[in-house]
Design an enzyme around this catalytic site. Structure first.
Site, short mmCIF file in Angstrom:
data_model
loop_
_atom_site.label_atom_id
_atom_site.label_comp_id
_atom_site.label_asym_id
_atom_site.label_seq_id
_atom_site.Cartn_x
_atom_site.Cartn_y
_atom_site.Cartn_z
N GLU A 161 80.41 28.96 78.92
CA GLU A 161 81.91 29.28 78.23
C GLU A 161 82.41 30.66 78.23
O GLU A 161 82.63 31.22 77.26
CB GLU A 161 81.71 28.79 76.62
CG GLU A 161 81.30 27.28 76.29
CD GLU A 161 81.11 26.93 75.01
OE1 GLU A 161 81.28 27.89 74.22
OE2 GLU A 161 80.67 26.01 74.76
N GLU A 266 77.54 17.62 79.60
CA GLU A 266 77.50 17.35 77.97
C GLU A 266 78.56 16.37 77.82
O GLU A 266 79.06 16.35 76.61
CB GLU A 266 77.74 18.78 77.13
CG GLU A 266 76.84 19.88 77.50
CD GLU A 266 77.14 21.07 76.92
OE1 GLU A 266 77.98 20.91 75.76
OE2 GLU A 266 76.75 22.31 77.12
C1 XIL Z 1 75.38 21.95 69.96
C2 XIL Z 1 74.50 21.17 69.43
O1 XIL Z 1 74.62 19.73 69.97
C3 XIL Z 1 74.40 21.23 68.10
O2 XIL Z 1 73.01 20.63 67.53
C4 XIL Z 1 74.30 22.88 67.44
O3 XIL Z 1 74.29 22.83 65.84
C5 XIL Z 1 75.60 23.59 68.13
O4 XIL Z 1 75.48 23.18 69.53
N1 XIL Z 1 78.42 23.10 74.04
C6 XIL Z 1 77.28 23.48 74.17
C7 XIL Z 1 76.03 22.86 73.56
O5 XIL Z 1 76.97 24.06 75.29
O6 XIL Z 1 74.93 23.79 73.67
C8 XIL Z 1 76.53 22.40 72.07
O7 XIL Z 1 75.47 22.05 71.51
C9 XIL Z 1 77.79 21.61 71.87
C10 XIL Z 1 78.92 22.59 72.77
#
Ligand code: XIL
Length: 367
Positions: A161, A266
């Site tokens: 990000e 993701e």
């Molecule tokens: C999220 C997790 O799923 C949650 O459990 C945590 O509270 C916050 O982070 N982008 C990412 C991930 O790169 O690491 C994030 O994961 C979601 C958004």
């Protein structure tokens, strides 16, 4: 004669109704096998799976997935909670599970403004550290973590990000203190720590054109200065209308045209509304209101069909560009464990993953 035909038809109808439908664990072929010609199919591990208490999810992972990412336990705040004190206890368990089950292991994440080592940007007086100090701390973090998992992690999300949707650099503390070459340095340090491991530049909303262009330009710049960047990572936290089919297609094609291989890192799909527009910024928050929780009493057939057809629309794009996509990871094993249920609004019902909460596979994957 007519009677016999009618009777036979009735028998057949009864038979097909009574024939038990195979559930997702009984199906002969898991998803990873089904799509092995296309890409790896990944998911994530969180506390309930690491501790072995969520048996249903663990069985689903073993049956259907051949890639694994740690949802939280390899993030900076967990692995280096205090300066110089590293804790790999949970990460080691995830990596062991992946190795034991022959899975492609993804390290998530080395450099990210969210969930960082909490102390990393400030000195003992609470003042921001100098550029040199942050570079040294970042180098030490990356080097220690990557070396620890050397040979056990196949690819790292090196920087997460780094860009705004308009293509400008995110004004994160890494950017503000070090400048834009914090990205170059992070990739350099990761490669030096493990020359074999694959390296990913990861982000959300990659289908926003300016952000996509910025990522492509940055990867080209890194490569032309001799640094290794193997993949762009597209998080793909999707809603029912963003990104559109057209936006997805355009984006996937742009990466192909620029010789940049992709990992879908993701993937999930929220089908319920939230007020802050398209984002996956984890600090975004809104209060619970009933209007944001339309399925709290269950899913009607029409909505179920809409969710499945939206999933299919996106997944079909991945399939038709699979020659340039190494992996598609879904961010959650079943809906029950999805982060979407508590983000950006706590306590809602949503259907973001490939498996419903009871472990049944989403219908679009059964076709
Ligand atoms: C999220 C997790 O799923 C949650 O459990 C945590 O509270 C916050 O982070 N982008 C990412 C991930 O790169 O690491 C994030 O994961 C979601 C958004």
């Amino acid at each position: 004669m007519k009677r016999i035909v009618l009777c036979a038809a009735l028998m057949m109808a009864l038979y097909s109704c009574s024939e038990p439908k195979k559930n997702s664990l009984q199906q002969e072929e898991g998803l990873a096998k089904k799509y092995e010609q296309n890409f790896k199919i990944g998911t994530i591990f969180a506390q309930p799976q690491i501790e072995g208490v969520d048996k249903l999810s663990i069985d689903i992972v073993k049956k259907h997935f051949n890639a694994l990412t740690a949802e939280n336990c390899m993030k900076g705040e967990v692995v280096q909670p205090e300066q110089g004190r590293f804790d790999f206890s949970l990460g080691d368990k995830v990596v062991d599970f992946a190795r034991h089950n022959n899975m492609y292991m993804v390290g998530h994440v080395l450099v990210w403004h969210s969930q960082p080592p909490k102390w990393i940007f400030t000195d003992s007086q609470g003042n921001r550290v100098s550029r040199d100090t942050l570079i040294e701390r970042m180098k030490n973090h990356i080097t220690t973590v990557v070396k620890h998992f050397k040979g056990k992690v196949d690819a790292w999300d090196v920087v997460n990000e780094a860009f705004e949707d308009d293509g400008s650099y995110r004004k994160s503390p890494y950017f503000e203190i070090i400048g834009e070459d914090f990205i170059n340095l992070a990739f350099k340090f990761a490669h030096e720590a493990d020359p074999e491991v694959k390296l990913i530049l990861n982000d959300y909303n990659v289908c926003k054109p300016q952000k996509c262009d910025a990522i492509i330009a940055k990867i080209k710049e890194l490569r032309s200065s001799g640094l290794q960047v193997d993949y762009a990572g597209m998080q793909m936290h999707c809603t029912m209308d963003f990104p559109s089919k057209n936006e997805i297609e355009t984006t996937l094609k742009k990466f192909e045209d620029n010789n940049i291989k992709l990992q879908i890192t993701e993937f999930d799909l929220t089908s319920i509304p939230f007020p802050m527009g398209n984002t996956a910024e984890i600090s975004a928050r809104a209060d619970y209101q009933e209007k944001y929780d339309p399925y709290k009493n269950g899913l009607d057939d029409d909505s179920r069909a809409k969710i499945n057809s939206r999933f299919k629309e996106i997944f079909d794009s991945f399939l038709s560009h699979s020659q340039n996509i190494e992996r598609v990871t879904v961010w959650g094993i079943t809906d029950k464990g999805s982060w979407r249920l508590d983000w950006p609004i706590p306590g809602r019902t949503d259907f973001p993953t490939f498996f419903y909460s009871d472990g049944k596979m989403k219908e679009f994957l059964m076709e």
